[in-house]
Design a protein around this motif. Sequence first.
Motif, PDB file in Angstrom:
ATOM      1  N   THR A 138       0.866  -1.223  -0.009  1.00 37.08           N
ATOM      2  CA  THR A 138      -0.002   0.064   0.072  1.00 37.08           C
ATOM      3  C   THR A 138       0.879   1.140  -0.042  1.00 37.08           C
ATOM      4  N   GLY A 139       2.043   1.004   0.220  1.00 34.17           N
ATOM      5  CA  GLY A 139       3.079   2.224   0.156  1.00 34.17           C
ATOM      6  C   GLY A 139       2.967   3.028   1.480  1.00 34.17           C
ATOM      7  N   GLN A 140       2.098   2.431   2.416  1.00 41.26           N
ATOM      8  CA  GLN A 140       2.041   3.079   3.829  1.00 41.26           C
ATOM      9  C   GLN A 140       2.961   2.599   4.911  1.00 41.26           C
ATOM     10  N   SER A 141       3.373   3.334   5.785  1.00 38.63           N
ATOM     11  CA  SER A 141       4.244   2.821   6.962  1.00 38.63           C
ATOM     12  C   SER A 141       3.422   2.418   8.156  1.00 38.63           C
ATOM     13  N   ARG A 142       2.199   3.260   8.026  1.00 35.22           N
ATOM     14  CA  ARG A 142       0.973   2.834   9.143  1.00 35.22           C
ATOM     15  C   ARG A 142       0.490   1.497   8.951  1.00 35.22           C
ATOM     16  N   THR A 143      -0.301   1.211  10.054  1.00 32.43           N
ATOM     17  CA  THR A 143      -1.368  -0.253   9.974  1.00 32.43           C
ATOM     18  C   THR A 143      -2.442   0.204   9.163  1.00 32.43           C
ATOM     19  N   VAL A 144      -2.776  -0.736   8.148  1.00 31.48           N
ATOM     20  CA  VAL A 144      -3.967  -0.434   7.154  1.00 31.48           C
ATOM     21  C   VAL A 144      -4.746  -1.616   7.470  1.00 31.48           C
ATOM     22  N   SER A 145      -6.202  -1.268   7.667  1.00 28.14           N
ATOM     23  CA  SER A 145      -7.239  -2.085   7.752  1.00 28.14           C
ATOM     24  C   SER A 145      -8.039  -2.122   6.771  1.00 28.14           C
ATOM     25  N   ILE A 146      -8.508  -3.360   6.298  1.00 29.03           N
ATOM     26  CA  ILE A 146      -9.391  -3.685   5.402  1.00 29.03           C
ATOM     27  C   ILE A 146     -10.142  -4.762   5.488  1.00 29.03           C
ATOM     28  N   ARG A 147     -11.466  -4.820   5.250  1.00 27.13           N
ATOM     29  CA  ARG A 147     -12.604  -5.791   5.703  1.00 27.13           C
ATOM     30  C   ARG A 147     -12.367  -6.862   4.335  1.00 27.13           C
ATOM     31  N   PRO A 148     -12.521  -8.148   4.875  1.00 29.59           N
ATOM     32  CA  PRO A 148     -12.478  -9.324   3.825  1.00 29.59           C
ATOM     33  C   PRO A 148     -13.295  -9.048   2.570  1.00 29.59           C
ATOM     34  N   GLU A 149     -14.514  -8.576   2.787  1.00 30.42           N
ATOM     35  CA  GLU A 149     -15.485  -8.455   1.879  1.00 30.42           C
ATOM     36  C   GLU A 149     -15.045  -7.559   0.693  1.00 30.42           C
ATOM     37  N   LYS A 150     -14.186  -6.550   1.057  1.00 28.58           N
ATOM     38  CA  LYS A 150     -13.644  -5.767   0.074  1.00 28.58           C
ATOM     39  C   LYS A 150     -12.733  -6.234  -0.765  1.00 28.58           C
ATOM     40  N   ILE A 151     -12.117  -7.456  -0.585  1.00 28.31           N
ATOM     41  CA  ILE A 151     -11.152  -8.413  -1.352  1.00 28.31           C
ATOM     42  C   ILE A 151     -11.659  -9.049  -2.110  1.00 28.31           C
ATOM     43  N   THR A 152     -11.391  -9.422  -3.279  1.00 25.02           N
ATOM     44  CA  THR A 152     -11.809 -10.542  -4.274  1.00 25.02           C
ATOM     45  C   THR A 152     -10.445 -11.044  -5.008  1.00 25.02           C
ATOM     46  N   LEU A 153     -11.043 -12.205  -5.393  1.00 22.41           N
ATOM     47  CA  LEU A 153      -9.955 -13.067  -6.270  1.00 22.41           C
ATOM     48  C   LEU A 153     -10.090 -12.657  -7.625  1.00 22.41           C
ATOM     49  N   ALA A 154     -10.929 -12.176  -8.173  1.00 24.07           N
ATOM     50  CA  ALA A 154     -11.194 -11.664  -9.408  1.00 24.07           C
ATOM     51  C   ALA A 154     -12.001 -10.733  -9.614  1.00 24.07           C
ATOM     52  N   GLY A 155     -11.434  -9.564 -10.173  1.00 28.27           N
ATOM     53  CA  GLY A 155     -12.145  -8.359 -10.326  1.00 28.27           C
ATOM     54  C   GLY A 155     -11.616  -7.228 -10.516  1.00 28.27           C
ATOM     55  N   ALA A 156     -11.848  -5.778 -10.420  1.00 22.05           N
ATOM     56  CA  ALA A 156     -11.273  -4.672 -10.610  1.00 22.05           C
ATOM     57  C   ALA A 156     -10.557  -4.284  -9.181  1.00 22.05           C
ATOM     58  N   GLY A 157      -9.789  -3.366  -9.158  1.00 25.44           N
ATOM     59  CA  GLY A 157      -9.001  -2.987  -8.120  1.00 25.44           C
ATOM     60  C   GLY A 157      -7.581  -2.331  -8.514  1.00 25.44           C
ATOM     61  N   ASP A 158      -7.326  -1.224  -7.997  1.00 23.02           N
ATOM     62  CA  ASP A 158      -6.083  -0.487  -7.927  1.00 23.02           C
ATOM     63  C   ASP A 158      -4.746  -1.036  -6.969  1.00 23.02           C
ATOM     64  N   ARG A 159      -5.169  -2.035  -6.297  1.00 20.68           N
ATOM     65  CA  ARG A 159      -4.141  -2.677  -5.495  1.00 20.68           C
ATOM     66  C   ARG A 159      -4.411  -4.162  -5.790  1.00 20.68           C
ATOM     67  N   GLN A 160      -3.423  -5.022  -5.487  1.00 20.25           N
ATOM     68  CA  GLN A 160      -3.277  -6.353  -5.593  1.00 20.25           C
ATOM     69  C   GLN A 160      -2.049  -6.836  -4.730  1.00 20.25           C
ATOM     70  N   ALA A 161      -2.311  -8.293  -4.649  1.00 24.68           N
ATOM     71  CA  ALA A 161      -1.374  -9.081  -3.831  1.00 24.68           C
ATOM     72  C   ALA A 161      -1.343 -10.380  -4.102  1.00 24.68           C
ATOM     73  N   SER A 162      -0.238 -11.229  -4.423  1.00 24.00           N
ATOM     74  CA  SER A 162      -0.218 -12.587  -4.836  1.00 24.00           C
ATOM     75  C   SER A 162      -0.071 -13.378  -3.807  1.00 24.00           C
ATOM     76  N   GLY A 163      -0.265 -14.644  -3.718  1.00 26.76           N
ATOM     77  CA  GLY A 163       0.171 -15.767  -2.584  1.00 26.76           C
ATOM     78  C   GLY A 163      -0.620 -16.803  -2.965  1.00 26.76           C
ATOM     79  N   HIS A 164      -0.538 -17.487  -1.770  1.00 24.07           N
ATOM     80  CA  HIS A 164      -1.150 -19.103  -1.841  1.00 24.07           C
ATOM     81  C   HIS A 164      -2.113 -19.178  -0.932  1.00 24.07           C
ATOM     82  N   VAL A 165      -3.265 -20.223  -1.268  1.00 26.87           N
ATOM     83  CA  VAL A 165      -4.380 -20.515  -0.372  1.00 26.87           C
ATOM     84  C   VAL A 165      -3.923 -21.184   0.859  1.00 26.87           C
TER      85      VAL A 165
END
Length: 345
Positions: free
Chosen positions: A263-290
């Motif tokens: 996020t480019g932030q040094s502070r703690t960032v909160s985001i609710r799970p329902e705001k995050i999707t596996l497929a769809g639009a968004g100007d943030r993204q993160a890769s990983g494994h389930v």
Amino acid sequence: MWKVIPLMTREVAISLRDLRKEFRTPARTVVAVDSINLDVYNGEFITLLGPSGSGKTTVLRMIAGFELPTSGSIVLDGQDVSQQPPFDRDVNTVFQDYAIFPHMSVLENVEYGLRVKKVPAAERRRRAEEALANVALADFGDRKPSQLSGGQRQRVALARALVNRPKVLLLDEPLGALDLKLREQMQIELKELQREVGITFVFVTHDQEEALTMSDRIAVFNNGAIEQLGTAQEIYEHPATEFVAGFVGVANLIKGETAQALTGQSRTVSIRPEKITLAGAGDRQASGHVREVIYVGNATRIIVALDAGGQLIASEPHDGRAPTSVKVGDAVTLHWFAAQEYLIG
């Protein structure tokens, strides 16, 4: 029926100033409530929310007069009642165990407080029947408590408290003994009743969903202090502290190097799970494994170990679709919008 009072008149019903409660033993002193300041407005439904031992019930008991403050003041309708006994305060309390008399009829239970106050019999009967009608028990006056369901007994306890027409009604986890379906039904009924009678309700619970569903405002307690005070939406969407973010609902907290990388932030960032999707639009993204896939009825929660470190939880709503087909070990990319993040601290 009682006259409906506008929900938020902004007139103060209860004012707590520097309220502190210590429990002392020869070995140590425990601070249960630590210098709380809070105004509760006329006609408001306010919830004191927090885990066990956070101080919420102690505050309620001090407002009721069952505990006296170590210091600070409790002002009720302009009068300092800090040192007054419970029977001299214009409040009534409803407890989780109902505390209704099993040998009395429903009507006699509701009349009891009026009988103690020497209200004439005819007036007593009229007000008790009115109170039962307000809680949808007009035809139940002749029954004994043992002939009622749990929800009906809870409504009898409410009627008995409301019949005295208190300035404030205090409710100490009143729905805790009910099963889930009945508790959800009573949440709606209790909020409708409060709106109808217009009395100030101060409600104590540790159930986050209950608080979000019913309250005009929520005071989130932790370690004897109020961590945040606000509407349900403010508390949920804009948590003031990491504790509030984690206690009220499910939250992702992105910290340190992971926050900087994603996020480019040094502070703690909160985001609710329902705001995050596996497929769809968004100007943030993160890769990983389930790491884990959890089916929760109306959605599937996917816990993802991030390549950048840490983990995120995504919530995929079903919306009539089949649950997600991702499996543990799958490589995935998560998407969300920066505008849906909230900075803490």
